[in-house]
Design a protein around this motif. Structure first.
Motif, mmCIF file in Angstrom:
data_model
loop_
_atom_site.group_PDB
_atom_site.id
_atom_site.type_symbol
_atom_site.label_atom_id
_atom_site.label_comp_id
_atom_site.label_asym_id
_atom_site.label_seq_id
_atom_site.Cartn_x
_atom_site.Cartn_y
_atom_site.Cartn_z
ATOM 1 N N LYS A 144 -7.405 -1.346 12.981
ATOM 2 C CA LYS A 144 -5.773 -0.420 13.823
ATOM 3 C C LYS A 144 -5.639 -0.837 12.340
ATOM 4 O O LYS A 144 -4.532 0.152 12.104
ATOM 5 C CB LYS A 144 -4.984 -1.111 14.869
ATOM 6 N N GLU A 145 -5.426 -2.288 11.936
ATOM 7 C CA GLU A 145 -3.936 -2.443 11.275
ATOM 8 C C GLU A 145 -4.637 -3.167 9.756
ATOM 9 O O GLU A 145 -4.621 -4.410 9.169
ATOM 10 C CB GLU A 145 -3.019 -3.516 11.409
ATOM 11 N N PRO A 146 -5.978 -2.130 9.277
ATOM 12 C CA PRO A 146 -6.071 -3.059 7.878
ATOM 13 C C PRO A 146 -5.315 -3.747 6.987
ATOM 14 O O PRO A 146 -5.832 -4.513 6.244
ATOM 15 C CB PRO A 146 -7.149 -1.684 7.249
ATOM 16 N N ARG A 147 -4.344 -2.885 6.678
ATOM 17 C CA ARG A 147 -3.492 -3.342 5.739
ATOM 18 C C ARG A 147 -2.915 -4.821 6.228
ATOM 19 O O ARG A 147 -2.543 -5.720 5.247
ATOM 20 C CB ARG A 147 -1.674 -2.309 5.025
ATOM 21 N N ALA A 148 -2.084 -4.791 7.270
ATOM 22 C CA ALA A 148 -1.371 -6.166 7.610
ATOM 23 C C ALA A 148 -2.981 -7.329 7.334
ATOM 24 O O ALA A 148 -2.520 -8.756 7.209
ATOM 25 C CB ALA A 148 -0.799 -6.029 9.133
ATOM 26 N N ALA A 151 -3.377 -8.302 4.209
ATOM 27 C CA ALA A 151 -2.589 -9.234 3.749
ATOM 28 C C ALA A 151 -1.894 -10.131 3.992
ATOM 29 O O ALA A 151 -2.136 -11.818 2.915
ATOM 30 C CB ALA A 151 -0.646 -8.319 4.274
ATOM 31 N N GLU A 152 -2.907 -11.223 5.216
ATOM 32 C CA GLU A 152 -3.033 -12.279 5.469
ATOM 33 C C GLU A 152 -4.251 -12.899 4.542
ATOM 34 O O GLU A 152 -3.610 -14.153 4.083
ATOM 35 C CB GLU A 152 -3.410 -12.552 6.710
ATOM 36 N N PHE A 153 -5.666 -11.861 3.925
ATOM 37 C CA PHE A 153 -6.244 -12.823 3.298
ATOM 38 C C PHE A 153 -5.169 -12.431 0.915
ATOM 39 O O PHE A 153 -6.314 -13.078 0.875
ATOM 40 C CB PHE A 153 -7.626 -11.618 2.533
ATOM 41 N N GLY A 154 -4.256 -12.270 1.384
ATOM 42 C CA GLY A 154 -3.449 -11.554 -0.042
ATOM 43 C C GLY A 154 -3.686 -10.972 -0.849
ATOM 44 O O GLY A 154 -3.387 -10.799 -2.015
ATOM 45 N N VAL A 155 -4.363 -9.611 0.393
ATOM 46 C CA VAL A 155 -4.360 -7.990 -0.789
ATOM 47 C C VAL A 155 -3.222 -7.475 -0.136
ATOM 48 O O VAL A 155 -3.234 -6.827 0.461
ATOM 49 C CB VAL A 155 -5.363 -7.884 -0.020
ATOM 50 N N PHE B 13 -4.216 -10.800 19.211
ATOM 51 C CA PHE B 13 -5.614 -12.238 19.092
ATOM 52 C C PHE B 13 -4.664 -12.762 18.220
ATOM 53 O O PHE B 13 -4.737 -13.905 17.877
ATOM 54 C CB PHE B 13 -6.159 -11.141 18.872
ATOM 55 N N GLY B 14 -3.388 -12.172 17.306
ATOM 56 C CA GLY B 14 -2.897 -13.640 16.812
ATOM 57 C C GLY B 14 -3.383 -13.064 15.223
ATOM 58 O O GLY B 14 -4.440 -12.511 14.895
ATOM 59 N N PRO B 15 -2.732 -14.607 14.197
ATOM 60 C CA PRO B 15 -3.697 -13.993 12.499
ATOM 61 C C PRO B 15 -4.918 -14.255 12.405
ATOM 62 O O PRO B 15 -5.742 -15.515 13.514
ATOM 63 C CB PRO B 15 -2.658 -14.996 12.435
ATOM 64 N N ILE B 16 -5.604 -14.119 11.389
ATOM 65 C CA ILE B 16 -6.470 -14.443 11.736
ATOM 66 C C ILE B 16 -7.262 -15.828 10.399
ATOM 67 O O ILE B 16 -6.581 -16.024 9.600
ATOM 68 C CB ILE B 16 -7.601 -13.147 10.633
#
Lengths: 213, 215
Positions: A144-148, A151-155, B13-16
């Motif tokens: 659903k939100e691959p870009r978000a 971003a959490e992975f730094g990409v 579910f929050g952050p990964i």
């Protein structure tokens, strides 16, 4: 033989939940001692399986496959045509890789792999999956939100890069081929394999660093 | 089925935990090995997955991953008559068996290689769809096991690959191992999500013919 009966297996799961201790370590110990006593497996075989995955099977395999594809156009073509077959050159076929499909990142396309319904993964090429790959958060959000998520992975992806998410709903598995970084001209396949990370083959990393991480 | 496993698109579910390891505890490694080394006769991948989906939903969503596999291995064994509930709870076999030979690391590796399993089958029926065909997925929830996630129900997409026929998960989970044509279908993010991040991004799913109709 299995009952293939949804209501029956549902009830067994409820009964297990009621009667088993809450500590998972105790639950696994109970199952292990039960199957060992029943003569279904030897304890040492369990240690050996763990050693297999600790020592021999891991993301170095996938990295080796991709480094060869970067350096040999003929192998690259075969990998794109049928990755499940192409990895057999290395003897790296195994758990769940028979129908593997390679998907190629380009300047304007980024691929990301998920299994929203369980946790399908090309174990024989990448080893055990990281906990995040099996987590509810990743499974829920990657489609659903691959870009978000990226971003959490730094990409950080610009609007000029299109995202292609692959949800492994059948027995196909997906292997992302990252872009070969500039500055690696003339590198050997071994040198290249050393910079290819697990996450880049899942799609949660994009630009590879020239120094092994 | 509308079970807890159908997570695609679910919220809150929050952050990964992007730096999480492969395992947190030793018991997880041991359960992984047990699942691969001790299989109950007749259990297929589809019945394994379906059984896991029938765990109490609150448990499914709250316990570590390999704890689910542990419960599922017990449940599948009890269901098929390989163990009893009392044996699983006590960890003691009612009747002890002879010790089997040790599987060496090399033999484990050979077993692992043999898990490259071909799910394709020859069937008489011709594929109903061609590359590029517009399709729409079934909008109705499935009563039993299915690999059509709820977020892609009733959605319009385009066939981008045909893989021949593969063993059909939905019937396989009921013990009927027929094959159906399998396709990769591409969906525009904007057709799946009203609040898509980028409407022209795509999500690709591998879907069997019974899930699809011409659009």
């Amino acid at each position: 033989m299995p009952s293939f009966d949804t209501k029956a297996i549902e009830k067994i799961h409820r009964d297990l939940h009621t009667h088993l201790p809450s500590d998972p370590a105790l639950r696994v110990k109970a199952l292990e001692s039960l199957v060992v006593e029943k003569g279904l497996v030897a304890q040492e075989s369990i240690d050996n399986w763990i050693e297999l995955y600790a020592e021999r099977i891991g993301p170095k395999r996938g990295a080796e496959v991709i480094a060869r594809a970067w350096t040999e156009p003929e192998y690259h073509a075969r990998l794109m045509e049928d990755a499940g077959q192409a990895v057999k050159d290395f003897g790296y076929e195994g758990h769940a890789t028979e129908h593997t499909k390679a998907v190629q990142n380009t300047a304007d396309t980024h691929n990301l792999v998920v299994c929203t319904l369980c946790s399908c993964y090309p174990f024989s090429l990448l080893g055990m999956s990281p906990i995040w790959y099996r987590s509810a958060a990743y499974r829920a959000r990657a489609v659903k939100e691959p870009r978000a998520v990226l971003a959490e992975f730094g990409v950080e992806l610009g609007a000029d890069v299109k995202v292609r998410v692959w949800d492994s709903t059948a027995e196909l598995r997906y292997l992302v081929i990252p872009e070969r970084p500039a500055g690696t001209e003339g590198w050997s396949a071994d040198q290249l394999a050393a910079i290819i990370t697990r996450d880049s083959m899942i799609g949660t990393a994009r630009d590879l660093a020239l120094e092994p991480s | 089925m509308d079970g807890p496993q159908d997570l695609g698109g679910k919220e809150s579910f929050g952050p990964i935990e992007v730096d999480s390891p492969e395992y947190r505890d030793d018991w997880e490694r041991r359960q992984w090995a047990l699942t691969k080394l001790v299989t109950t006769p007749g259990v297929t991948i589809d019945w394994f997955r379906h059984a896991l989906e029938t765990m109490p939903p609150a448990v499914y969503l709250s316990v570590p991953y390999f704890q689910k596999w542990n419960a599922n291995n017990m449940a599948l064994g009890i269901d098929a008559g390989a163990y009893t509930l009392a044996e699983c709870v006590s960890g003691k076999a009612a009747v002890r068996g002879a010790s089997p030979p040790v599987v060496s690391v090399d033999e484990c590796e050979a077993m692992q290689r043999a898990l490259s399993v071909d799910f394709s089958r020859e069937i008489d029926a011709q594929p109903a769809f061609q590359l590029g065909d517009p399709v729409v997925t079934d909008a109705r929830p499935s009563a039993g096991h299915t690999r059509l996630p709820s977020y892609a129900r009733g959605a319009r997409g385009k066939v981008i690959a045909h893989h021949g026929a593969h063993v059909f998960a939905d019937t396989g989970a009921r013990g009927d191992h027929r094959a159906e044509h399998l396709y990769t279908v591409e969906f525009r993010a904007g057709d799946l999500w009203s609040d898509a991040e980028a409407a022209e991004d795509v999500v690709c799913l591998d879907l069997w013919e019974p899930y699809l109709a011409s659009a």
